[in-house]
Design a protein around this motif. Structure first.
Motif, PDB file in Angstrom:
ATOM      1  N   UNK B 275      30.736 -28.990  97.629  1.00 36.97           N
ATOM      2  CA  UNK B 275      29.517 -29.789  97.626  1.00 36.97           C
ATOM      3  C   UNK B 275      29.851 -31.156  97.045  1.00 36.97           C
ATOM      4  N   UNK B 276      29.524 -32.186  97.768  1.00 42.28           N
ATOM      5  CA  UNK B 276      29.724 -33.538  97.240  1.00 42.28           C
ATOM      6  C   UNK B 276      28.557 -33.856  96.319  1.00 42.28           C
ATOM      7  N   UNK B 277      28.826 -34.562  95.237  1.00 49.00           N
ATOM      8  CA  UNK B 277      27.748 -34.904  94.304  1.00 49.00           C
ATOM      9  C   UNK B 277      28.109 -36.176  93.555  1.00 49.00           C
ATOM     10  N   UNK B 278      27.086 -36.991  93.269  1.00 50.16           N
ATOM     11  CA  UNK B 278      27.318 -38.233  92.518  1.00 50.16           C
ATOM     12  C   UNK B 278      27.327 -37.974  91.019  1.00 50.16           C
ATOM     13  N   UNK B 279      26.684 -36.880  90.610  1.00 51.24           N
ATOM     14  CA  UNK B 279      26.662 -36.555  89.186  1.00 51.24           C
ATOM     15  C   UNK B 279      26.809 -35.054  89.034  1.00 51.24           C
ATOM     16  N   UNK B 280      27.485 -34.635  87.968  1.00 52.10           N
ATOM     17  CA  UNK B 280      27.642 -33.205  87.697  1.00 52.10           C
ATOM     18  C   UNK B 280      27.223 -32.938  86.256  1.00 52.10           C
ATOM     19  N   UNK B 281      26.252 -32.040  86.091  1.00 50.84           N
ATOM     20  CA  UNK B 281      25.842 -31.635  84.747  1.00 50.84           C
ATOM     21  C   UNK B 281      26.447 -30.257  84.482  1.00 50.84           C
ATOM     22  N   UNK B 282      27.196 -30.129  83.395  1.00 47.85           N
ATOM     23  CA  UNK B 282      27.823 -28.850  83.079  1.00 47.85           C
ATOM     24  C   UNK B 282      26.980 -28.116  82.047  1.00 47.85           C
ATOM     25  N   UNK B 283      26.516 -26.941  82.420  1.00 51.02           N
ATOM     26  CA  UNK B 283      25.754 -26.102  81.499  1.00 51.02           C
ATOM     27  C   UNK B 283      26.688 -25.043  80.902  1.00 51.02           C
ATOM     28  N   UNK B 284      27.932 -25.407  80.778  1.00 51.23           N
ATOM     29  CA  UNK B 284      28.933 -24.496  80.227  1.00 51.23           C
ATOM     30  C   UNK B 284      29.759 -25.264  79.207  1.00 51.23           C
ATOM     31  N   UNK B 285      30.645 -24.584  78.525  1.00 55.46           N
ATOM     32  CA  UNK B 285      31.330 -25.239  77.408  1.00 55.46           C
ATOM     33  C   UNK B 285      32.297 -26.307  77.909  1.00 55.46           C
ATOM     34  N   UNK B 286      32.418 -27.398  77.146  1.00 51.54           N
ATOM     35  CA  UNK B 286      33.447 -28.385  77.475  1.00 51.54           C
ATOM     36  C   UNK B 286      34.826 -27.730  77.544  1.00 51.54           C
ATOM     37  N   UNK B 287      35.068 -26.725  76.704  1.00 51.39           N
ATOM     38  CA  UNK B 287      36.362 -26.052  76.747  1.00 51.39           C
ATOM     39  C   UNK B 287      36.600 -25.446  78.133  1.00 51.39           C
ATOM     40  N   UNK B 288      35.582 -24.781  78.691  1.00 50.90           N
ATOM     41  CA  UNK B 288      35.730 -24.211  80.033  1.00 50.90           C
ATOM     42  C   UNK B 288      35.991 -25.320  81.048  1.00 50.90           C
ATOM     43  N   UNK B 289      35.242 -26.396  80.906  1.00 50.03           N
ATOM     44  CA  UNK B 289      35.348 -27.477  81.884  1.00 50.03           C
ATOM     45  C   UNK B 289      36.733 -28.119  81.840  1.00 50.03           C
ATOM     46  N   UNK B 290      37.199 -28.461  80.617  1.00 48.02           N
ATOM     47  CA  UNK B 290      38.467 -29.187  80.533  1.00 48.02           C
ATOM     48  C   UNK B 290      39.681 -28.283  80.726  1.00 48.02           C
ATOM     49  N   UNK B 291      39.526 -26.984  80.426  1.00 45.61           N
ATOM     50  CA  UNK B 291      40.700 -26.128  80.594  1.00 45.61           C
ATOM     51  C   UNK B 291      40.748 -25.496  81.979  1.00 45.61           C
ATOM     52  N   UNK B 292      39.588 -25.247  82.583  1.00 45.90           N
ATOM     53  CA  UNK B 292      39.594 -24.479  83.831  1.00 45.90           C
ATOM     54  C   UNK B 292      39.149 -25.258  85.059  1.00 45.90           C
ATOM     55  N   UNK B 293      38.220 -26.190  84.888  1.00 46.26           N
ATOM     56  CA  UNK B 293      37.586 -26.749  86.092  1.00 46.26           C
ATOM     57  C   UNK B 293      38.130 -28.100  86.546  1.00 46.26           C
ATOM     58  N   UNK B 294      38.796 -28.824  85.637  1.00 49.49           N
ATOM     59  CA  UNK B 294      39.263 -30.165  86.023  1.00 49.49           C
ATOM     60  C   UNK B 294      40.769 -30.174  86.240  1.00 49.49           C
ATOM     61  N   UNK B 295      41.207 -30.979  87.163  1.00 48.84           N
ATOM     62  CA  UNK B 295      42.649 -31.213  87.326  1.00 48.84           C
ATOM     63  C   UNK B 295      43.129 -31.916  86.070  1.00 48.84           C
ATOM     64  N   UNK B 296      44.309 -31.567  85.639  1.00 47.82           N
ATOM     65  CA  UNK B 296      44.811 -32.160  84.405  1.00 47.82           C
ATOM     66  C   UNK B 296      44.827 -33.685  84.473  1.00 47.82           C
ATOM     67  N   UNK B 297      45.198 -34.201  85.616  1.00 51.66           N
ATOM     68  CA  UNK B 297      45.340 -35.651  85.759  1.00 51.66           C
ATOM     69  C   UNK B 297      44.024 -36.405  85.667  1.00 51.66           C
ATOM     70  N   UNK B 298      42.906 -35.694  85.804  1.00 47.91           N
ATOM     71  CA  UNK B 298      41.604 -36.358  85.752  1.00 47.91           C
ATOM     72  C   UNK B 298      41.064 -36.490  84.335  1.00 47.91           C
ATOM     73  N   UNK B 299      41.750 -35.865  83.367  1.00 46.84           N
ATOM     74  CA  UNK B 299      41.202 -35.800  82.010  1.00 46.84           C
ATOM     75  C   UNK B 299      41.941 -36.776  81.096  1.00 46.84           C
ATOM     76  N   UNK B 300      41.182 -37.558  80.340  1.00 47.95           N
ATOM     77  CA  UNK B 300      41.822 -38.507  79.425  1.00 47.95           C
ATOM     78  C   UNK B 300      42.302 -37.781  78.168  1.00 47.95           C
ATOM     79  N   UNK B 301      43.234 -38.417  77.468  1.00 45.91           N
ATOM     80  CA  UNK B 301      43.754 -37.826  76.240  1.00 45.91           C
ATOM     81  C   UNK B 301      42.630 -37.661  75.228  1.00 45.91           C
ATOM     82  N   UNK B 302      41.702 -38.610  75.187  1.00 45.48           N
ATOM     83  CA  UNK B 302      40.629 -38.515  74.200  1.00 45.48           C
ATOM     84  C   UNK B 302      39.739 -37.298  74.475  1.00 45.48           C
ATOM     85  N   UNK B 303      39.397 -37.068  75.726  1.00 46.81           N
ATOM     86  CA  UNK B 303      38.577 -35.888  76.052  1.00 46.81           C
ATOM     87  C   UNK B 303      39.325 -34.600  75.705  1.00 46.81           C
TER      88      UNK B 303
END
Ligand SMILES: Cc1cc2nc3c(=O)[nH]c(=O)nc-3n(C[C@H](O)[C@H](O)[C@H](O)COP(=O)(O)OP(=O)(O)OC[C@H]3O[C@@H](n4cnc5c(N)ncnc54)[C@H](O)[C@@H]3O)c2cc1C
Lengths: 343, 510
Positions: B275-303
């Motif tokens: 599904x294409x989307x202009x905005x994504x709201x995550x109702x789950x933990x940032x840990x789940x999002x940054x460890x499981x859902x995002x490509x590593x290259x898309x995540x900044x060191x600060x996040x």
């Protein structure tokens, strides 16, 4: 003023206040810049407890004196299934999925059991397998198990021929001498090799014993057998697992129109069987799991038309907020007219 | 590829609130839920004659019709949902029982600030004055926060802060320090700390400002439950979204958030649907999002660092009991029982790290708020505790059932001992949820049910003051128990509304 403050302490408190964000930022700056790791622990063990579908292999089949087919199986890889005695596995063979009772106790080499009289389709497809064939198991389902804090120490366990697999599992999980006392009565059965001194084979449901003391009654058998037990011992004391789909003495055919994200279809449904059975027969893709109304996987909205509910009002397995939304559970209703549902 | 203006991952109350606010503002939204039913823990299940609420003990921030204020009201009123739900009011704040040998406490605390202060005085002489001060301070905190929200620029903010010295003081204190500075006698403080398990950070660390705000909201406005369980809230939100053309899609687990040029582009589900989307709201933990859902290259060191720095809050454990006698017959007179060995919350928090020593529980008798919660002659009792470590992660799967049954049995006996009420011979239905259950059902790390810990450095105030953006990835927002506002229904709903508003603001800005 609530606290003892003055201009000087306020300046100090302001400093502390401003450090809140600074401290937090500092924590972040000092943290590990590596890729965040999702934990193992319970997130991994829940996958063992509730695995998705997993391949198993049939090792050996045997048929018992009462026409029960016992299928000894082993996982193709990975851990043995974790379940409670009395639960069922969701078994898939060549596209058909059916709940089948475990006949082994937890921790034993896994064995499934199904009686020719009971879940006919399940029997047919297990019967069609030979040693070495593959079958797929899903997570265990069902609430038909002894929970000592709830059920106490004394259990009256009743079954007909179709309930024997669950009875085998439970009696092995609670062997003679364990803190749970079982009295087991099997109606219309001849003795099985796994019967021990706690077992009595009785001719039919009419010769089942009285409930004694605080006994909880566990009943595993056909829908009719369970109903009879509920009436006899009062539903309050009876926990049951049903080995066939509920039926009703009617034959009219109706049409069920189904709206789903995939579109609209119309399929025939019979007044004599549950809506879920008709939908599955017609090939409608609908999720189901426990098929006794509790899990709610088949939950859908009745848009129009009439249905009869399988359960009395005080045991309607639907949730109150869902009832207000016109939700039904197709595994527990019979159609009374043409109906329209929304998945 | 189907396009949505915004996609929400997860349909807990936080996600649903976000989805509803977005739909209200004319966005074409989809809420994607991995389970077969929306709601996350805002759900219920049936066993025999009983329908068990999964999570909600009480909803705060929902003032009565004569005083219709509060954070839950703000969200539900904005969507016109408050009257779509049948509410039952919780009869009293709580009964606190501790069984420390030297000075056990058994205190029933009422709603209403005056009644609460009176009761506190009766249990702990000398507490009335400090309690009144505490409630006055809560009012001052509210005023200060609202003034602060209106102030712009560092100079104005500084002046505003200095004009609220009591607020400034409270902001730097822990609960223990705050109550001490108000002159609260120790016993009064112990009773007033009854709600601490709701935030599950010990009172030597927990922000006084935060705690007081919560206590004041409960005591001033009281609390409610939907008569038809929290599922009614879920169904109301989901219905609202669908009525406005949005989708709430179940059996749709998101396995990837797709990004391009530092901004979200859409999501992919386990079945491969995109599904294409202009905005994504995550109702789950940032840990789940940054460890499981995002490509590593898309995540900044600060996040990454931000995610790694944070600590999980309590891992949930619940015992749901359907009893074959009425509450009255059993002697269950109260709605909410907080049972702690003692009120040394720091040591209780540590003890809650092990199954051998965790003896705390909050137990609710649903029928005390709604007589019709279960059939006549029966009642429902739900026991909840939290673990301050991942102890359940060490339990081998083959020992799992025995371990959880044993721990549940102990919770029952602790309740019996603390209240003198015998229930174990009246259990008709029983279900036990361990951290494994929550990990499976809502997918949270370690089965945490209270989001991130409100550690002193990660307090709600520190989170809010840093506000700004949720993530370095443009178009990515967080809502729910793991969000800014911490956990709880009212917080999760508010954070959903806030996330939606940030998303809408960004859209307007473009
Ligand atoms: C036992 C218990 C008691 C509680 N008591 C109270 C109380 O009395 N008062 C109170 O205010 N609060 C209470 N809470 C807290 C409150 O319930 C939660 O803070 C709130 O419901 C959290 O909502 P949420 O929006 O964070 O979502 P959650 O309910 O956590 O839902 C998240 C959803 O996301 C879904 N999901 C996860 N991963 C994916 C994915 N990859 N793709 C798609 N979907 C996904 C999950 O299936 C789930 O539906 C309690 C919680 C529990 C568990």
């Amino acid at each position: 003023m609530i606290f003892d403050t003055d201009a000087k302490t306020a300046e100090r408190d302001l400093g502390k206040f401003l450090s809140l964000t600074r401290d937090r930022l500092e924590r972040f700056e000092k943290a590990d810049p590596g890729k965040p790791q999702f934990p193992g622990g319970v997130n991994e063990s829940q996958l063992v407890l509730h695995p998705g579908e997993r391949p198993f292999r049939l090792l050996k089949k045997e048929t018992s004196p009462n026409g029960v087919l016992f299928a000894h199986i082993a996982p193709s890889s990975g851990a043995a299934p974790v379940f409670r005695a009395g639960q069922q596995a969701r078994v898939r063979v060549r596209g058909v999925t059916r709940p089948v009772f475990f006949a082994s106790a937890p921790g034993e080499p896994p064995c499934l059991g199904v009686c020719v009289d009971g879940q006919l389709e399940a029997f047919a497809f297990l019967d069609a397998l030979s040693a070495g064939d593959e079958l797929t198991l899903n997570a265990p389902v069902g609430n038909f198990y002894i929970l000592p804090p709830r059920d106490g120490a004394d259990i009256l366990l009743l079954s007909d021929r179709t309930g024997l697999p669950a009875v085998r599992s439970i009696s092995r999980a609670f062997p003679p001498g364990s803190p749970t006392n079982l009295r087991v009565f099997c109606a219309g059965c001849v003795p099985e090799p796994f019967f021990d001194s706690r077992f009595t084979a009785v001719p039919d449901a009419g010769s089942l014993p009285e409930r004694s003391g605080n006994e909880r009654v566990f009943v595993c058998g056909s829908d009719a057998f369970s109903e009879a037990a509920r009436e006899r011992y009062s539903p309050v004391f009876v926990r049951s697992a049903v080995t066939d789909d509920p039926k009703r003495d009617r034959t009219e055919l109706f049409t069920c129109t189904v709206f789903s994200p995939e579109g609209e279809t119309a399929v025939p449904c019979s007044a004599g069987e549950t809506l879920l059975s008709s939908l599955e027969r017609a090939g409608v893709r609908i999720r189901s799991n426990c098929v006794d109304g509790t899990c709610g996987f088949c939950r859908c909205r009745l848009v129009s038309g009439g249905v009869s509910f399988r359960d009395p009002e005080d045991r309607d397995p639907r949730r109150r907020a869902d009832i207000r939304e016109g939700i039904i559970h197709p595994c527990r209703v019979f159609p009374d007219s043409d109906i329209v549902i929304e998945l | 590829m189907k396009h949505y203006d915004a996609v929400v991952i997860g349909s807990g109350v936080g996600g649903l609130a976000a989805g509803a606010v977005l739909a209200k503002n004319g966005l074409n939204v989809a809420v994607l839920e991995k389970n077969h039913c929306p709601g996350g823990v805002a759900n219920s299940f049936r066993r025999g004659r009983f329908e068990f609420e999964i999570s909600l003990h009480e909803l705060c921030g929902f003032g009565p019709p004569e005083n219709p204020v509060g954070s839950s009201r703000r969200v539900l009123d904005a969507l016109g949902l408050s009257d779509r739900i049948e509410w039952a009011r919780v009869p009293e704040a709580y009964r606190l029982i501790t069984f420390a040998e030297d000075s056990p406490i058994d205190a029933v605390m009422p709603f209403g600030t005056r009644a609460f202060a009176d009761a506190l005085e009766s249990y702990a002489p000398g507490s009335r004055g400090p309690a009144e001060k505490a409630f006055a301070l809560a009012g001052e905190i509210r005023r200060a926060l609202s003034d602060l929200g209106r102030a712009s620029g560092p100079e104005e903010k500084r002046a505003c802060l200095l004009s609220h010295p009591d607020f400034l003081r409270a902001a730097g204190l822990s609960v223990d320090e705050g109550l001490r500075q108000l002159g609260m006698p120790e016993r009064g403080a112990d009773i007033m700390k009854g709600y601490w398990a709701y935030l599950f950070t010990d009172c030597s660390e927990l922000s006084f400002l935060h705690y007081l705000n919560m206590v004041n909201s409960y005591i001033e406005l009281g609390s409610v439950i939907p008569k038809n369980r929290s599922l009614e809230l879920t169904n109301a939100f989901a219905g609202y979204i669908r009525e406005r053309g949005g989708d709430v899609l179940t059996d749709s687990e998101v396995t990837r958030i797709m990004c391009e040029g530092g901004a979200v582009r859409g999501v992919r589900t386990r079945s491969g649907a995109e599904y294409a989307a202009d905005g994504v709201v995550c109702n789950i933990s940032p840990l789940s999002v940054y460890s499981l859902l995002l490509e590593e290259g898309d995540v900044t060191a600060f996040d990454r660092k931000k995610t790694n720095a944070r600590e999980l809050s309590g891992r949930g454990f619940c015992v749901y009991l359907g009893l074959d006698r009425s509450a009255r017959e059993l002697g269950l007179e109260n709605y909410s029982y907080f049972i702690y060995p003692d009120m040394d919350t720091a040591s209780q928090y540590r003890s809650a790290g092990s199954t051998a020593t965790n003896l705390i529980q909050n137990t609710v008798c649903q029928n005390a708020a709604d007589e019709e919660a279960s059939p006549p002659g029966t009642c429902i009792l739900t026991m909840t505790t939290l673990f301050s470590s991942d102890v359940w992660g060490g339990v081998a799967p083959e020992d799992y059932h025995a371990e959880k049954d044993a721990f549940a049995a102990r919770m029952i006996s602790v309740f019996e001992k603390a209240t003198g009420i015998s229930i174990s011979h009246h259990i008709e239905e029983m279900e036990v949820a361990a951290p494994q259950t929550f990990a499976r059902y809502i997918g949270s790390p370690e089965g945490a049910i209270y989001g991130y810990k409100a550690a002193s450095w990660d307090s709600i105030l520190a989170r809010k003051l840093m506000d700004g953006k949720d993530s370095d990835i443009r178009g990515l927002y967080f809502a729910g128990g793991f969000g800014m506002n911490l956990n709880g229904y009212s917080s999760a709903m508010s954070s959903g509304m806030d996330a939606a508003e940030r998303l809408l603001g960004r859209r307007d800005a473009r």
